[in-house]
Design a protein around this motif. Structure first.
Motif, PDB file in Angstrom:
ATOM      1  N   PRO A 114     -25.993 -24.513 -30.486  1.00 61.13           N
ATOM      2  CA  PRO A 114     -25.160 -25.407 -30.398  1.00 61.13           C
ATOM      3  C   PRO A 114     -25.699 -26.662 -30.115  1.00 61.13           C
ATOM      4  O   PRO A 114     -26.561 -27.339 -31.175  1.00 61.13           O
ATOM      5  N   PRO A 115     -24.177 -27.292 -30.808  1.00 54.97           N
ATOM      6  CA  PRO A 115     -23.924 -28.126 -30.838  1.00 54.97           C
ATOM      7  C   PRO A 115     -24.489 -28.722 -30.049  1.00 54.97           C
ATOM      8  O   PRO A 115     -24.105 -28.606 -28.863  1.00 54.97           O
ATOM      9  N   PRO A 116     -25.241 -30.518 -30.089  1.00 56.12           N
ATOM     10  CA  PRO A 116     -25.473 -31.533 -29.519  1.00 56.12           C
ATOM     11  C   PRO A 116     -24.744 -32.562 -28.911  1.00 56.12           C
ATOM     12  O   PRO A 116     -23.877 -32.716 -29.983  1.00 56.12           O
ATOM     13  N   LYS A 117     -25.294 -32.784 -27.884  1.00 58.31           N
ATOM     14  CA  LYS A 117     -24.229 -33.517 -27.672  1.00 58.31           C
ATOM     15  C   LYS A 117     -25.722 -34.924 -26.381  1.00 58.31           C
ATOM     16  O   LYS A 117     -26.175 -34.564 -25.845  1.00 58.31           O
ATOM     17  N   PHE A 118     -25.150 -36.136 -27.107  1.00 54.50           N
ATOM     18  CA  PHE A 118     -26.107 -37.384 -26.681  1.00 54.50           C
ATOM     19  C   PHE A 118     -26.268 -38.264 -26.009  1.00 54.50           C
ATOM     20  O   PHE A 118     -25.122 -38.909 -26.208  1.00 54.50           O
ATOM     21  N   LEU A 119     -26.405 -38.047 -24.612  1.00 53.22           N
ATOM     22  CA  LEU A 119     -25.740 -39.490 -23.855  1.00 53.22           C
ATOM     23  C   LEU A 119     -27.001 -39.895 -23.012  1.00 53.22           C
ATOM     24  O   LEU A 119     -27.835 -40.188 -23.016  1.00 53.22           O
ATOM     25  N   ILE A 120     -27.060 -41.607 -23.615  1.00 54.34           N
ATOM     26  CA  ILE A 120     -27.668 -42.326 -22.456  1.00 54.34           C
ATOM     27  C   ILE A 120     -27.332 -43.150 -21.095  1.00 54.34           C
ATOM     28  O   ILE A 120     -26.222 -43.529 -20.996  1.00 54.34           O
ATOM     29  N   PHE A 121     -27.224 -42.950 -19.773  1.00 56.11           N
ATOM     30  CA  PHE A 121     -27.304 -43.092 -18.322  1.00 56.11           C
ATOM     31  C   PHE A 121     -28.064 -44.692 -18.553  1.00 56.11           C
ATOM     32  O   PHE A 121     -29.293 -44.400 -18.326  1.00 56.11           O
ATOM     33  N   TYR A 122     -28.038 -46.201 -18.253  1.00 57.74           N
ATOM     34  CA  TYR A 122     -28.537 -47.801 -18.140  1.00 57.74           C
ATOM     35  C   TYR A 122     -27.914 -47.869 -17.343  1.00 57.74           C
ATOM     36  O   TYR A 122     -26.382 -48.619 -16.704  1.00 57.74           O
ATOM     37  N   ASN A 123     -28.896 -48.433 -16.512  1.00 60.54           N
ATOM     38  CA  ASN A 123     -29.138 -49.186 -15.426  1.00 60.54           C
ATOM     39  C   ASN A 123     -30.089 -50.101 -15.267  1.00 60.54           C
ATOM     40  O   ASN A 123     -30.202 -50.995 -14.222  1.00 60.54           O
ATOM     41  N   GLY A 124     -29.526 -50.860 -16.531  1.00 65.66           N
ATOM     42  CA  GLY A 124     -30.730 -52.009 -16.677  1.00 65.66           C
ATOM     43  C   GLY A 124     -31.091 -53.954 -16.259  1.00 65.66           C
ATOM     44  O   GLY A 124     -29.334 -53.950 -15.811  1.00 65.66           O
ATOM     45  N   PRO A 147     -23.884 -41.724 -44.655  1.00 60.74           N
ATOM     46  CA  PRO A 147     -25.313 -41.297 -44.512  1.00 60.74           C
ATOM     47  C   PRO A 147     -25.506 -40.163 -44.338  1.00 60.74           C
ATOM     48  O   PRO A 147     -24.908 -39.497 -43.373  1.00 60.74           O
ATOM     49  N   SER A 148     -26.348 -39.326 -45.351  1.00 60.42           N
ATOM     50  CA  SER A 148     -26.597 -37.778 -44.805  1.00 60.42           C
ATOM     51  C   SER A 148     -27.281 -37.124 -43.559  1.00 60.42           C
ATOM     52  O   SER A 148     -26.840 -36.133 -43.016  1.00 60.42           O
ATOM     53  N   LEU A 149     -27.736 -38.438 -43.057  1.00 63.78           N
ATOM     54  CA  LEU A 149     -28.398 -37.778 -42.075  1.00 63.78           C
ATOM     55  C   LEU A 149     -27.982 -38.949 -40.388  1.00 63.78           C
ATOM     56  O   LEU A 149     -28.317 -39.690 -40.590  1.00 63.78           O
ATOM     57  N   GLU A 150     -26.695 -38.587 -39.534  1.00 64.75           N
ATOM     58  CA  GLU A 150     -26.261 -39.516 -38.807  1.00 64.75           C
ATOM     59  C   GLU A 150     -26.298 -38.548 -37.571  1.00 64.75           C
ATOM     60  O   GLU A 150     -26.356 -37.570 -37.161  1.00 64.75           O
ATOM     61  N   LEU A 151     -26.741 -40.175 -36.469  1.00 64.42           N
ATOM     62  CA  LEU A 151     -26.826 -39.210 -34.897  1.00 64.42           C
ATOM     63  C   LEU A 151     -26.211 -40.316 -34.229  1.00 64.42           C
ATOM     64  O   LEU A 151     -27.004 -41.230 -33.953  1.00 64.42           O
ATOM     65  N   GLU A 152     -25.595 -39.633 -33.421  1.00 63.16           N
ATOM     66  CA  GLU A 152     -24.535 -41.181 -32.821  1.00 63.16           C
ATOM     67  C   GLU A 152     -25.168 -40.555 -31.125  1.00 63.16           C
ATOM     68  O   GLU A 152     -25.157 -39.471 -30.410  1.00 63.16           O
ATOM     69  N   ALA A 153     -25.748 -41.596 -30.585  1.00 63.46           N
ATOM     70  CA  ALA A 153     -25.545 -41.659 -28.852  1.00 63.46           C
ATOM     71  C   ALA A 153     -24.364 -42.396 -27.862  1.00 63.46           C
ATOM     72  O   ALA A 153     -24.642 -43.921 -28.586  1.00 63.46           O
ATOM     73  N   VAL A 154     -23.656 -42.221 -26.975  1.00 59.14           N
ATOM     74  CA  VAL A 154     -23.211 -43.074 -26.530  1.00 59.14           C
ATOM     75  C   VAL A 154     -23.932 -43.619 -24.585  1.00 59.14           C
ATOM     76  O   VAL A 154     -24.413 -42.120 -24.256  1.00 59.14           O
ATOM     77  N   MET A 155     -23.796 -44.676 -24.585  1.00 61.59           N
ATOM     78  CA  MET A 155     -24.582 -45.434 -23.826  1.00 61.59           C
ATOM     79  C   MET A 155     -23.849 -46.131 -22.548  1.00 61.59           C
ATOM     80  O   MET A 155     -23.025 -46.727 -22.929  1.00 61.59           O
ATOM     81  N   LEU A 156     -23.428 -45.499 -21.450  1.00 63.66           N
ATOM     82  CA  LEU A 156     -22.912 -45.626 -20.143  1.00 63.66           C
ATOM     83  C   LEU A 156     -23.776 -45.971 -19.177  1.00 63.66           C
ATOM     84  O   LEU A 156     -24.589 -45.841 -18.750  1.00 63.66           O
ATOM     85  N   ASN A 157     -22.758 -47.397 -19.494  1.00 64.25           N
ATOM     86  CA  ASN A 157     -23.681 -49.025 -18.212  1.00 64.25           C
ATOM     87  C   ASN A 157     -23.207 -48.230 -16.678  1.00 64.25           C
ATOM     88  O   ASN A 157     -21.678 -48.407 -16.412  1.00 64.25           O
ATOM     89  N   ILE A 158     -24.356 -47.945 -16.078  1.00 59.51           N
ATOM     90  CA  ILE A 158     -24.099 -47.375 -14.742  1.00 59.51           C
ATOM     91  C   ILE A 158     -24.325 -48.165 -13.545  1.00 59.51           C
ATOM     92  O   ILE A 158     -24.729 -48.161 -12.630  1.00 59.51           O
ATOM     93  N   ASN A 159     -24.173 -50.104 -13.953  1.00 59.00           N
ATOM     94  CA  ASN A 159     -24.828 -50.456 -13.149  1.00 59.00           C
ATOM     95  C   ASN A 159     -23.278 -50.258 -12.340  1.00 59.00           C
ATOM     96  O   ASN A 159     -22.517 -50.562 -12.705  1.00 59.00           O
ATOM     97  N   PRO A 160     -23.007 -51.941 -11.181  1.00 58.03           N
ATOM     98  CA  PRO A 160     -22.380 -51.579 -10.134  1.00 58.03           C
ATOM     99  C   PRO A 160     -21.117 -52.407 -11.081  1.00 58.03           C
ATOM    100  O   PRO A 160     -20.901 -53.572 -11.479  1.00 58.03           O
ATOM    101  N   GLY A 161     -20.093 -52.071 -10.675  1.00 56.70           N
ATOM    102  CA  GLY A 161     -18.660 -52.781 -11.716  1.00 56.70           C
ATOM    103  C   GLY A 161     -18.487 -52.019 -13.100  1.00 56.70           C
ATOM    104  O   GLY A 161     -17.522 -52.545 -13.826  1.00 56.70           O
ATOM    105  N   ASN A 162     -18.909 -51.412 -13.439  1.00 56.86           N
ATOM    106  CA  ASN A 162     -19.150 -50.741 -14.556  1.00 56.86           C
ATOM    107  C   ASN A 162     -19.128 -48.780 -14.128  1.00 56.86           C
ATOM    108  O   ASN A 162     -19.575 -48.303 -13.496  1.00 56.86           O
ATOM    109  N   ASN A 163     -18.232 -47.977 -15.134  1.00 59.33           N
ATOM    110  CA  ASN A 163     -17.737 -46.721 -15.396  1.00 59.33           C
ATOM    111  C   ASN A 163     -17.408 -46.435 -13.605  1.00 59.33           C
ATOM    112  O   ASN A 163     -17.928 -45.397 -13.312  1.00 59.33           O
ATOM    113  N   PRO A 164     -16.293 -46.699 -12.959  1.00 54.73           N
ATOM    114  CA  PRO A 164     -16.416 -46.236 -11.501  1.00 54.73           C
ATOM    115  C   PRO A 164     -15.663 -44.671 -11.258  1.00 54.73           C
ATOM    116  O   PRO A 164     -16.637 -44.783 -10.178  1.00 54.73           O
TER     117      PRO A 164
END
Length: 286
Positions: A114-124, A147-164
């Motif tokens: 199964p192809p992977p998808k990497f997500l980070i939910f940030y609220n620092g 690069p022969s090996l790459e991995l991309e992870a999307v980081m979404l900010n979930i603090n107030p005012g972000n990604n409403p």
């Protein structure tokens, strides 16, 4: 009021409220739909496969699952780390190893994954962009073309005012972000246990994660105290490290000025440093 989260959670102490919420297949499905713009209805189509104990460094991933032959790995972060792509690589390697344990990797037939998808939910607490892409290749000591090996992870900010829109579409994620924000805000006004208790009580009264908090109140409080203390501890370590580095540099500059025969007062003036600080560092040097 209730947000419909019915499960009673029984996880380890070193868990997190995010993990408690989204380890439930129904809630993970809602989050997946919100992120991907899909409309899957049946939680039974989603298979949770979060690692119990990752093979590297004894660490665990937060939430991972497969739906529609796609692998999703979700992490929550209250402190930013550029090493998340490397951690994701370790997680996905362990997951693929588990998935292919009964497969013949030496056969002439392709072993499907199964192809992977990497997500980070940030609220620092430290400001970050609304959306960032973290790449494994950023950690490479040498950069040579593609690069022969790459991995991309999307980081979404979930603090107030972000990604409403995301927080609106996935009410549980929006409620979670609101709960965390209240704990932090109240922790600046009272001791931490009181802050957590107030946030839980208010959220229940206002229909924010109400059903979940009512059913898991004791564990949520325990986990929230651990999370906040761990976050504060990590922040203090970083601040101490920065301060230690500054003092080391200042000591070096002071020593150079002393070799030129300058007085403590002259050194403090030239370096624009506090006189007592200069004296203390000189004493430590001696």
């Amino acid at each position: 009021m209730s947000n419909g989260i019915k499960q009673t959670v029984n996880r380890t102490f070193k868990s997190s409220v995010f993990v408690m919420l989204f380890s439930d297949a129904a809630e993970a499905l809602k989050l997946y739909n919100a992120v991907n713009g899909t409309n899957y209805k049946n939680p039974e189509e989603l298979e949770i496969n979060t690692l119990d104990n990752a093979i590297y460094m004894g660490i665990k991933n937060d939430v991972s699952f497969v739906i529609d032959s796609r692998l999703s790995l979700y992490e929550h972060q209250s402190t930013y780390s550029p090493n998340l792509p490397l951690r994701f690589l370790m997680y996905v390697a362990d997951l693929y190893s588990s998935m292919t344990r009964q497969k013949d990797l030496y056969s002439e037939k392709v072993v499907k994954l199964p192809p992977p998808k990497f997500l980070i939910f940030y609220n620092g607490e430290k400001p970050r962009a609304e959306r960032e892409v973290l790449r494994l290749s950023d950690a490479y000591q040498v950069r040579e073309g593609q690069p022969s090996l790459e991995l991309e992870a999307v980081m979404l900010n979930i603090n107030p005012g972000n990604n409403p829109e995301l927080l609106k579409v996935c009410k549980t994620l929006g409620d979670y972000a609101e709960y965390v924000e209240r704990v932090r805000r109240y922790a600046g006004e009272m001791n931490l246990p009181e802050a957590v208790e107030r946030a839980i009580t208010e959220c229940i009264q206002e229909g924010i994660l109400a059903d979940f908090l009512e059913r898991n109140r004791a564990e949520v409080k325990k986990v929230s105290l651990y999370e906040y203390d761990a976050e504060r501890h990590m922040r203090q370590i970083k601040e101490d490290g920065i301060e230690e580095g500054r003092n080391a540099l200042l000591k070096e500059l002071i020593e150079k000025k002393r070799k030129k025969g300058l007085s403590v007062e002259e050194i403090a003036e030239i370096l624009e440093a506090d006189l007592e600080t200069v004296r203390t560092l000189i004493e430590e040097r001696n």
